[in-house]
Write an enzyme that holds these catalytic residues in place. Structure first.
Site, short mmCIF file in Angstrom:
data_model
loop_
_atom_site.label_atom_id
_atom_site.label_comp_id
_atom_site.label_asym_id
_atom_site.label_seq_id
_atom_site.Cartn_x
_atom_site.Cartn_y
_atom_site.Cartn_z
N ASP A 14 0.72 -1.24 -0.09
CA ASP A 14 0.06 -0.03 -0.12
C ASP A 14 0.77 1.22 -0.09
OD1 ASP A 14 -2.29 1.32 0.29
OD2 ASP A 14 -1.98 1.95 2.38
N SER A 15 0.29 2.59 -0.29
CA SER A 15 1.03 3.38 0.05
C SER A 15 1.43 3.93 1.30
CB SER A 15 0.25 4.99 -0.67
OG SER A 15 -1.15 4.79 0.05
N CYS A 77 -4.07 -1.25 -2.19
CA CYS A 77 -4.38 0.02 -2.25
C CYS A 77 -5.45 0.23 -3.37
CB CYS A 77 -3.04 0.49 -2.60
SG CYS A 77 -2.88 2.32 -2.94
N GLU A 156 -3.23 8.54 8.53
CA GLU A 156 -1.96 8.54 8.77
C GLU A 156 -1.26 9.32 10.02
OE1 GLU A 156 0.88 6.71 6.58
OE2 GLU A 156 -0.89 6.10 5.57
N CYS A 188 -10.86 3.27 -0.30
CA CYS A 188 -9.52 3.39 -0.03
C CYS A 188 -9.36 2.66 1.09
CB CYS A 188 -9.12 4.89 0.13
SG CYS A 188 -7.55 5.49 0.97
N HIS A 190 -7.30 3.17 3.50
CA HIS A 190 -7.28 3.84 4.67
C HIS A 190 -8.62 4.16 5.41
CE1 HIS A 190 -3.35 4.76 3.08
NE2 HIS A 190 -2.91 5.54 4.44
N1 DGL Z 1 -4.65 3.48 0.54
C1 DGL Z 1 -4.82 3.76 -0.72
C2 DGL Z 1 -5.92 3.54 -1.42
O1 DGL Z 1 -6.49 2.70 -1.03
C3 DGL Z 1 -4.14 5.33 -1.20
C4 DGL Z 1 -4.17 6.41 -0.15
C5 DGL Z 1 -3.35 7.44 -0.67
O2 DGL Z 1 -2.11 7.00 -0.82
O3 DGL Z 1 -3.68 8.37 -1.21
O4 DGL Z 1 -6.44 4.08 -2.22
#
Ligand code: DGL
Length: 272
Positions: A14-15, A77, A156, A188, A190
């Site tokens: 993931d990012s 992600c 984050e 997302c 997150h």
């Molecule tokens: N967690 C990521 C996603 O599912 C990306 C969040 C990000 O890096 O902008 O899109």
């Protein structure tokens, strides 16, 4: 040369820390599997970056994961799944799965009113990929999408329960509430960490969809079909890597996963 067998680990990336919500589901459904996780904490967020950049980052991470001889890669992600899944699937010698198809399928299965909301990063929403998948599965569904670019930094920073987060939830989601959606895809990885504030605001009638459940299910099925389920009975191992801020990563991982994360190694991902 990637030398894998059924006892090799699953690579997940993931990012940043959001993909840990997918690891959590993989641990539930596939407790016998070894996992190698990479969080690109130095370059998060991906959601405001171009396709070229996200594809380049994803290729570098895949090259790193291949050095760990992983047997499959899960792009945990949505942004990288939306922008780089086709490239990685074509280029890599192992199976690659993303999270978007799983989320879209769940929305189609769950909605009764046929009004589905999708929230995600700017890049995911702009790609139109969720609406595309959903429409390919059912023509009757109306999809309302909304990019929520500030959710990722709030997560984050660990602001999961905070007045600022509640304000942002209201600002981003009021439109979706007005459209009367009965299900909302947390598009997302997150966002499942903001489950409580989102649920509070949307109310009990709106079902929140976490694509991670379905992704872990799809992963299990895929490993089974490819005869890649781990056969070794020794306890599973979990390795964590990040491109920056190992301490912060560990604290976060500890709060998301059902086990104590002792270590995370920093990797110079630009060198891959
Ligand atoms: N967690 C990521 C996603 O599912 C990306 C969040 C990000 O890096 O902008 O899109």
């Amino acid at each position: 040369m990637n030398e894998f067998n059924s006892n090799s680990a699953i690579g997940v990336f993931d990012s940043g820390v959001g993909g840990l919500t997918v690891v959590r589901e993989i641990l539930r459904r596939l407790p016998n599997e070894n996992v190698v996780y990479f969080g690109d904490t130095a370059r998060v967020p991906y959601g405001s970056k171009s396709k070229n950049t996200v594809v380049k980052y994803s290729r570098q991470i895949a090259r790193f994961l291949l050095t760990k001889n992983v047997k499959a890669i899960v792009i945990a992600c949505n942004t990288a799944s939306a922008l780089a899944l086709d490239e990685l699937s074509r280029e890599l010698p192992i199976p690659v799965i993303g999270v978007v198809k799983a989320g879209a399928q769940m929305a189609v299965n769950i909605t009764e009113t046929k009004n589905v909301g999708i929230i995600g990063t700017e890049a995911t929403i702009k790609s139109g990929i969720y609406s595309e998948y959903i429409r390919s599965l059912s023509k009757e569904i109306t999809v309302v999408s909304k990019a929520c670019p500030l959710f990722c930094p709030l997560v984050e920073e660990g602001l999961l329960e905070d007045r600022i987060t509640d304000d942002m939830v209201e600002r981003y989601l009021s439109e979706l509430k007005a459209y009367d959606v009965d299900s909302l895809v947390l598009g997302c990885t997150h966002y499942p960490l903001l489950w409580n504030p989102i649920k509070r605001y949307m109310g009990p009638a709106v079902k929140l969809i976490n694509p991670a459940y379905e992704t872990a299910k799809e992963l299990k099925q895929m490993l089974k079909e490819a005869d890649l389920l781990r056969t070794d009975n020794a306890p599973a191992t979990y390795e964590f890597y990040a491109s920056d801020g190992a301490d912060k990563f560990i604290t976060f991982a500890d709060s998301v996963l059902p086990m104590h994360v002792k270590n995370a190694e920093v990797v110079d991902i630009e060198s891959y």
